[in-house]
Design an enzyme around this catalytic site. Structure first.
Site, mmCIF file in Angstrom:
data_model
loop_
_atom_site.group_PDB
_atom_site.id
_atom_site.type_symbol
_atom_site.label_atom_id
_atom_site.label_comp_id
_atom_site.label_asym_id
_atom_site.label_seq_id
_atom_site.Cartn_x
_atom_site.Cartn_y
_atom_site.Cartn_z
ATOM 1 N N HIS A 83 0.856 -1.184 0.000
ATOM 2 C CA HIS A 83 0.000 0.000 0.000
ATOM 3 C C HIS A 83 0.889 1.230 0.000
ATOM 4 O O HIS A 83 1.953 1.242 0.603
ATOM 5 C CB HIS A 83 -0.884 0.005 1.252
ATOM 6 C CG HIS A 83 -1.996 1.006 1.164
ATOM 7 N ND1 HIS A 83 -3.217 0.708 0.610
ATOM 8 C CD2 HIS A 83 -2.076 2.298 1.549
ATOM 9 C CE1 HIS A 83 -3.991 1.770 0.657
ATOM 10 N NE2 HIS A 83 -3.323 2.752 1.220
ATOM 11 N N ASP A 162 -14.255 3.142 7.475
ATOM 12 C CA ASP A 162 -13.185 3.952 6.878
ATOM 13 C C ASP A 162 -13.689 4.720 5.661
ATOM 14 O O ASP A 162 -13.322 5.876 5.446
ATOM 15 C CB ASP A 162 -11.989 3.088 6.473
ATOM 16 C CG ASP A 162 -10.920 3.933 5.792
ATOM 17 O OD1 ASP A 162 -10.362 4.812 6.475
ATOM 18 O OD2 ASP A 162 -10.674 3.754 4.590
ATOM 19 N N ARG A 169 -13.252 13.168 6.599
ATOM 20 C CA ARG A 169 -11.962 13.815 6.874
ATOM 21 C C ARG A 169 -11.542 14.680 5.695
ATOM 22 O O ARG A 169 -10.969 15.757 5.871
ATOM 23 C CB ARG A 169 -10.894 12.748 7.148
ATOM 24 C CG ARG A 169 -11.057 12.065 8.492
ATOM 25 C CD ARG A 169 -10.202 10.812 8.571
ATOM 26 N NE ARG A 169 -8.811 11.078 8.296
ATOM 27 C CZ ARG A 169 -7.975 10.211 7.731
ATOM 28 N NH1 ARG A 169 -8.385 8.998 7.411
ATOM 29 N NH2 ARG A 169 -6.727 10.542 7.498
ATOM 30 N N SER A 184 -6.551 4.087 9.081
ATOM 31 C CA SER A 184 -7.276 3.974 7.816
ATOM 32 C C SER A 184 -6.584 2.947 6.905
ATOM 33 O O SER A 184 -7.218 2.036 6.353
ATOM 34 C CB SER A 184 -7.331 5.356 7.146
ATOM 35 O OG SER A 184 -7.702 5.270 5.807
ATOM 36 N N LYS A 188 -7.713 -1.432 6.347
ATOM 37 C CA LYS A 188 -8.040 -2.013 5.039
ATOM 38 C C LYS A 188 -7.133 -3.195 4.720
ATOM 39 O O LYS A 188 -7.574 -4.210 4.186
ATOM 40 C CB LYS A 188 -7.931 -0.939 3.951
ATOM 41 C CG LYS A 188 -9.099 0.045 4.019
ATOM 42 C CD LYS A 188 -8.967 1.169 3.031
ATOM 43 C CE LYS A 188 -7.973 2.189 3.451
ATOM 44 N NZ LYS A 188 -8.102 3.519 2.899
#
Ligand code: URA
Length: 431
Positions: A83, A162, A169, A184, A188
């Site tokens: 990620h 999220d 946000r 966050s 995931k």
């Protein structure tokens, strides 16, 4: 649990009880806590932070807000995932996936869309005509068995808290808060069933984390969440002061990822891709170390297996892998060097915003994307240029937007007599 109490206690800098915090997050996901209270809480977190225990409770509650996947059990293999915290020109997963899969390690990844000046992997993939990002879990698993890789959109049921919180946000100036970013991202990755995770933490002008110190703090928080969940995690802290590679913009980035898989990519992007692959392969069940992972990744590019895997993957998800299938912008405008010298800066944020203004990204979630437009930055930091050389090229839908973007891109460049200090794309590795 009274939301107003939790907001007040966080505003006063207190550590919140785990059960109250978890219930607050789960109630928000069920639409039982209004946006304004969650926004107020996020702003309190901006000023007072979260303890490691609170960040873990938040992450765990986010995971419990929806379904989870167990790709490892479905495949009977250890599952690795990667990620990025988000940057400009960041098409890393599109090149990393086929290389890792060509080395015999399945990579099933859930990716997101871009918002603001950072692009999203799904938007890039959707510039390929026919490409489907919405696969069922069964389709994804079948494709992982058959082709070895899949990149799909996050299913609505995976970490719904999220999804809601990130959108909130984004419009309440509470995105760049370390524990909220850490939870966050990690929620995931953990909900998708990864056993080992390689995180690309971007640092610099075009990233959420502007300094290496801030990036280290984010990396440590994500490592701690991984440790608490019993997962292996490595963070690569990588340079985002200038765009990654040359291409910024969806179809342009697909072309660049494709070129890189054929061994013809820009040096900085190729280096990051091979490094990420090396760490992913070292975490896999192949039983090899990072150096051997790097050798195998390089071999998969050199012998054509990575590129063949790319073509099979794109076809498996309904797309046409030929570059001729990608959309082209109607107008191309060069950006010329105003003087001789050495490029000392290519501002990532400014280039990202120029691409966004051209239509490559969204200002709001409802905006449509123009997949053809963007910027190619031919000259990068440290390159010598002569007056009149092409520094960059703007790809636009009309002359007016091309002219505005060309001006913005030129302003993103600094050229001087002295070369800047060289540094590699991977600044630090923390695990
Ligand atoms: N990427 C995410 O998935 N979440 C954040 O909060 C920031 C970047």
């Amino acid at each position: 649990m009274r939301p107003a109490d939790l907001i007040e206690r966080k505003r006063n800098g207190e550590e919140l009880p785990a059960d109250g915090l978890a219930e607050f997050v789960l109630a928000y996901a069920r639409d039982e806590v209004p946006d304004y209270q969650m926004a107020a809480w996020c702003m309190a977190v901006y000023f007072k932070g979260l303890t490691a225990a609170e960040t873990f409770t938040l992450t765990d509650a986010m995971i419990r807000s929806g379904e989870t996947l167990n790709l490892g059990a479905a495949l009977g293999r250890k599952v690795v995932d990667k990620h990025s915290t988000g940057g400009v020109g960041d098409k890393t997963s599109i090149a990393v996936g086929p290389i890792v899969a060509a080395c015999g390690v399945p990579l099933g990844k859930m990716s997101g869309r871009g918002l603001g000046h950072t692009g999203g992997t799904l938007d890039k993939l959707e510039s390929i005509p026919g490409f489907r990002v919405e696969l069922t879990t069964e389709e994804m698993i079948a494709q992982l068995r058959d082709v070895g890789m899949a990149i799909v959109g996050q299913s609505a049921n995976l970490v719904p808290a999220d999804k809601k919180l990130y959108a909130l946000r984004d419009v309440t100036a509470t995105v760049d808060i370390v524990p909220l970013i850490a939870s966050s991202i990690m929620s995931k990755k953990l909900a998708a069933g990864a056993d080992a995770i390689v995180l690309d933490v971007k640092v610099g002008d075009g990233a959420f984390m502007k300094t290496i110190d801030d990036a280290r703090v984010l990396a440590e928080e994500m490592l701690e969440l991984g440790r608490r969940a019993g997962k292996e995690v490595t963070c690569l802290l990588t340079d985002m002061d200038q765009p990654l590679g040359r291409a910024v913009g969806n179809a342009l980035e697909i072309r660049e990822a494709r070129d890189t898989l054929r061994g013809e990519g820009p040096a900085d992007f190729t280096e990051l891709v091979l490094d990420a692959c090396a760490h992913l392969l070292a975490y896999s069940d192949l039983g090899i170390d990072v150096e051997e992972g790097r050798r195998r990744a390089e071999r998969a590019v050199a012998d054509g297996t990575a590129f063949a895997t790319y073509e099979r993957w794109i076809r498996a998800q309904g797309g046409d892998p030929s570059p001729r299938a990608l959309p082209d912008a109607a107008v191309r405008r060069p950006v010329s060097a105003p003087r001789d010298g050495i490029v000392t800066r290519v501002g990532a944020l400014a280039v990202g915003v120029a691409a966004l203004e051209l239509g490559a990204g969204r200002r709001t979630k409802a905006d449509a994307i123009d997949h053809a437009v963007g910027v190619l930055c031919f000259a990068k930091r440290g390159d010598a240029v002569l007056a009149g050389d092409d520094l960059a090229e703007v790809h636009a839908r009309d002359e007016a937007s091309a002219a505005a973007a060309a001006e913005a891109v030129l302003a993103a460049y600094s050229i001087a007599d002295e070369a800047p200090a060289p540094h590699s794309i991977v600044l630090e590795v923390i695990s």
